[in-house]
Design an enzyme around this catalytic site. Structure first.
Site, PDB file in Angstrom:
ATOM      1  N   ARG A 105       1.031  -1.308   0.141  1.00  0.00           N
ATOM      2  CA  ARG A 105      -0.244  -0.249  -0.009  1.00  0.00           C
ATOM      3  C   ARG A 105       0.786   1.469  -0.007  1.00  0.00           C
ATOM      4  NH1 ARG A 105      -5.907   1.191   3.227  1.00  0.00           N
ATOM      5  NH2 ARG A 105      -6.253  -0.655   1.565  1.00  0.00           N
ATOM      6  N   HIS A 132      -7.028   1.007  -6.965  1.00  0.00           N
ATOM      7  CA  HIS A 132      -7.086   0.357  -5.929  1.00  0.00           C
ATOM      8  C   HIS A 132      -7.786  -0.757  -6.297  1.00  0.00           C
ATOM      9  CE1 HIS A 132      -7.953  -1.547  -1.451  1.00  0.00           C
ATOM     10  NE2 HIS A 132      -8.732  -0.619  -1.034  1.00  0.00           N
ATOM     11  N   GLN A 135      -9.386  -3.996  -3.802  1.00  0.00           N
ATOM     12  CA  GLN A 135     -11.140  -3.586  -3.525  1.00  0.00           C
ATOM     13  C   GLN A 135     -11.919  -3.779  -4.155  1.00  0.00           C
ATOM     14  OE1 GLN A 135     -11.872  -2.174  -0.373  1.00  0.00           O
ATOM     15  NE2 GLN A 135     -13.728  -2.623  -1.053  1.00  0.00           N
ATOM     16  N   ASP A 223     -17.801   6.596  -1.645  1.00  0.00           N
ATOM     17  CA  ASP A 223     -16.208   6.616  -0.801  1.00  0.00           C
ATOM     18  C   ASP A 223     -16.031   7.743  -0.035  1.00  0.00           C
ATOM     19  OD1 ASP A 223     -13.670   5.892  -0.046  1.00  0.00           O
ATOM     20  OD2 ASP A 223     -12.652   5.846  -1.947  1.00  0.00           O
ATOM     21  N   CYS A 263     -16.376   0.792   0.122  1.00  0.00           N
ATOM     22  CA  CYS A 263     -15.646   0.527  -0.193  1.00  0.00           C
ATOM     23  C   CYS A 263     -14.421   0.082   1.847  1.00  0.00           C
ATOM     24  CB  CYS A 263     -14.117   1.019  -1.168  1.00  0.00           C
ATOM     25  SG  CYS A 263     -13.558   2.264  -0.114  1.00  0.00           S
ATOM     26  N   ARG A 291     -13.369  -9.194   0.880  1.00  0.00           N
ATOM     27  CA  ARG A 291     -12.279  -9.425   0.712  1.00  0.00           C
ATOM     28  C   ARG A 291     -11.188 -10.500   0.709  1.00  0.00           C
ATOM     29  NH1 ARG A 291      -9.769  -3.528   0.860  1.00  0.00           N
ATOM     30  NH2 ARG A 291      -8.568  -4.880  -0.043  1.00  0.00           N
TER      31      ARG A 291
HETATM   32  N1   CP Z   1     -11.177  -0.658   1.936  1.00  0.00           N
HETATM   33  C1   CP Z   1     -10.049  -1.100   2.202  1.00  0.00           C
HETATM   34  O1   CP Z   1      -8.859  -1.111   1.335  1.00  0.00           O
HETATM   35  O2   CP Z   1      -9.826  -0.889   4.051  1.00  0.00           O
HETATM   36  P1   CP Z   1      -8.760  -0.408   5.033  1.00  0.00           P
HETATM   37  O3   CP Z   1      -7.626   1.127   4.501  1.00  0.00           O
HETATM   38  O4   CP Z   1      -9.014  -0.719   6.406  1.00  0.00           O
HETATM   39  O5   CP Z   1      -7.869  -2.236   4.113  1.00  0.00           O
HETATM   40  N1  NVA Z   2     -10.304   6.220  -1.421  1.00  0.00           N
HETATM   41  C1  NVA Z   2      -9.736   6.036  -0.270  1.00  0.00           C
HETATM   42  C2  NVA Z   2      -9.783   4.042  -0.086  1.00  0.00           C
HETATM   43  C3  NVA Z   2      -9.095   4.037   1.548  1.00  0.00           C
HETATM   44  C4  NVA Z   2      -9.855   2.392   1.564  1.00  0.00           C
HETATM   45  C5  NVA Z   2      -8.578   6.510   0.155  1.00  0.00           C
HETATM   46  O1  NVA Z   2      -7.540   6.307  -0.116  1.00  0.00           O
HETATM   47  O2  NVA Z   2      -7.600   6.954   1.351  1.00  0.00           O
END
Ligand code: CP
Ligand code: NVA
Length: 306
Positions: A105, A132, A135, A223, A263, A291
């Protein structure tokens, strides 16, 4: 089946056929719950490099890897030599000799791509500024299961409306919808639309009017209005984005049986109301649950060859 890519960095790294194989595998794993696929990745190790916070992505990958018989290593990037300036390319070349796969990440998609270029093992994008993909694969699996009769062709023509920030999640959703023949509209405030690159790569209608996007939709997806890294804009964005809130009035504009997706993590009272989030049309917690199974299918596919 032969893999089209070593890595999973973007939704478009998988073909429609590969997505179909992954969904069938995820459904098979899901039937057996946490025991699904036990022992299949025995002796393998997955490194999870985390530059940003995460609950679902970290835990579903780590638990999934453990359930498959492998070992997850959760690595906060602040505790690696990356913090002291070691390059991603040197990190990639080193870790490739210790572990069998990397989930990262990262702040920037470019960083994930650099890591993948220098790694000889599969690299999985667990969220970047641009995409993402894990997801969205899991979200489309949720629709495939609930609304498409477990058939990839069943997704064709399904109408998705995404309301709010044209962010990483929106980008991956646009690409997935285009890959699978779903119809997608995105309604965002001016200046917060999805990036041009994704609008051009996908097949999407970008609008400013949330009601127009939601009209007759089978799925409403939203989101957070301020993604990780944009937290200081949260207050300013609240005002700009309020007309895009997924609430009872917006849901009433969608098709009668529409489903609501998010998400997570969510900010109740901002991008979605409590009522809609907890209402009968919400499949948000099914998304979160899936997931695990989809992550396991991705790991099996990339680390073992299904
Ligand atoms: N939806 C998602 O990726 O959640 P997290 O940020 O908790 O991993
Ligand atoms: N768009 C959000 C998604 C989190 C899972 C972010 O990037 O924070």
């Amino acid at each position: 089946m032969s893999k089209s890519h070593k890595d999973f960095l973007s939704v478009l790294d998988f073909s429609k056929e590969e997505v179909s194989v992954l969904f069938k595998e995820a459904a098979r794993l899901k039937k057996e719950g946490k025991q699904g696929g036990a022992g299949s990745l025995a002796g393998r190790t997955l490194a999870l490099i985390m530059q940003k916070p995460s609950t679902r992505t970290t835990v579903s990958f780590a638990a999934g890897m453990a359930q498959l018989g492998g070992t997850p290593l959760i690595l906060n990037s602040q505790e690696l030599q990356l913090k002291r300036g070691e390059s991603l390319s040197d990190t990639a070349r080193t870790l490739s000799q210790y572990v069998d796969g990397i989930m990262i990440r990262a702040n920037k998609q470019d960083e994930i791509e650099e890591l993948a270029r220098f790694a000889s093992i599969p690299v999985i994008n667990g969220l970047s500024d641009k995409e993402h993909p894990c997801q969205i694969l899991s979200d489309i699996f949720t629709l495939w299961e609930a609304r498409a009769g477990g058939k990839i062709e069943g997704l064709k023509g399904m109408k998705i409306a995404y309301l709010g920030d044209g962010n990483n999640v929106a980008h991956s959703l646009i690409l997935a919808a285009s890959l699978l023949g779903m119809e997608i509209s995105v309604a965002s405030p001016k200046g917060y639309e999805p990036e041009k690159e994704f609008v051009q790569k996908g097949k999407v209608t970008v609008l400013a009017d949330p009601l127009k996007a939601a009209a007759g939709a089978d799925v409403l997806y939203t989101d957070v209005w301020a993604s990780m890294g944009k937290d200081e804009e949260r207050e300013k964005r609240k005002e700009i984005f309020m007309p895009y809130q997924v609430n009872a009035a917006l849901l009433a504009a969608a098709s009668k049986d529409a489903r609501v997706m998010h998400c997570l993590p969510a900010h109740r009272g901002e991008e979605i109301t409590e009522e809609v989030m907890e209402g009968r049309q919400s499949i948000i917690f099914e998304q979160a649950g899936n997931r695990l199974h989809v992550q396991k299918a991705i790991l099996l596919y990339l680390l073992k060859d299904l």
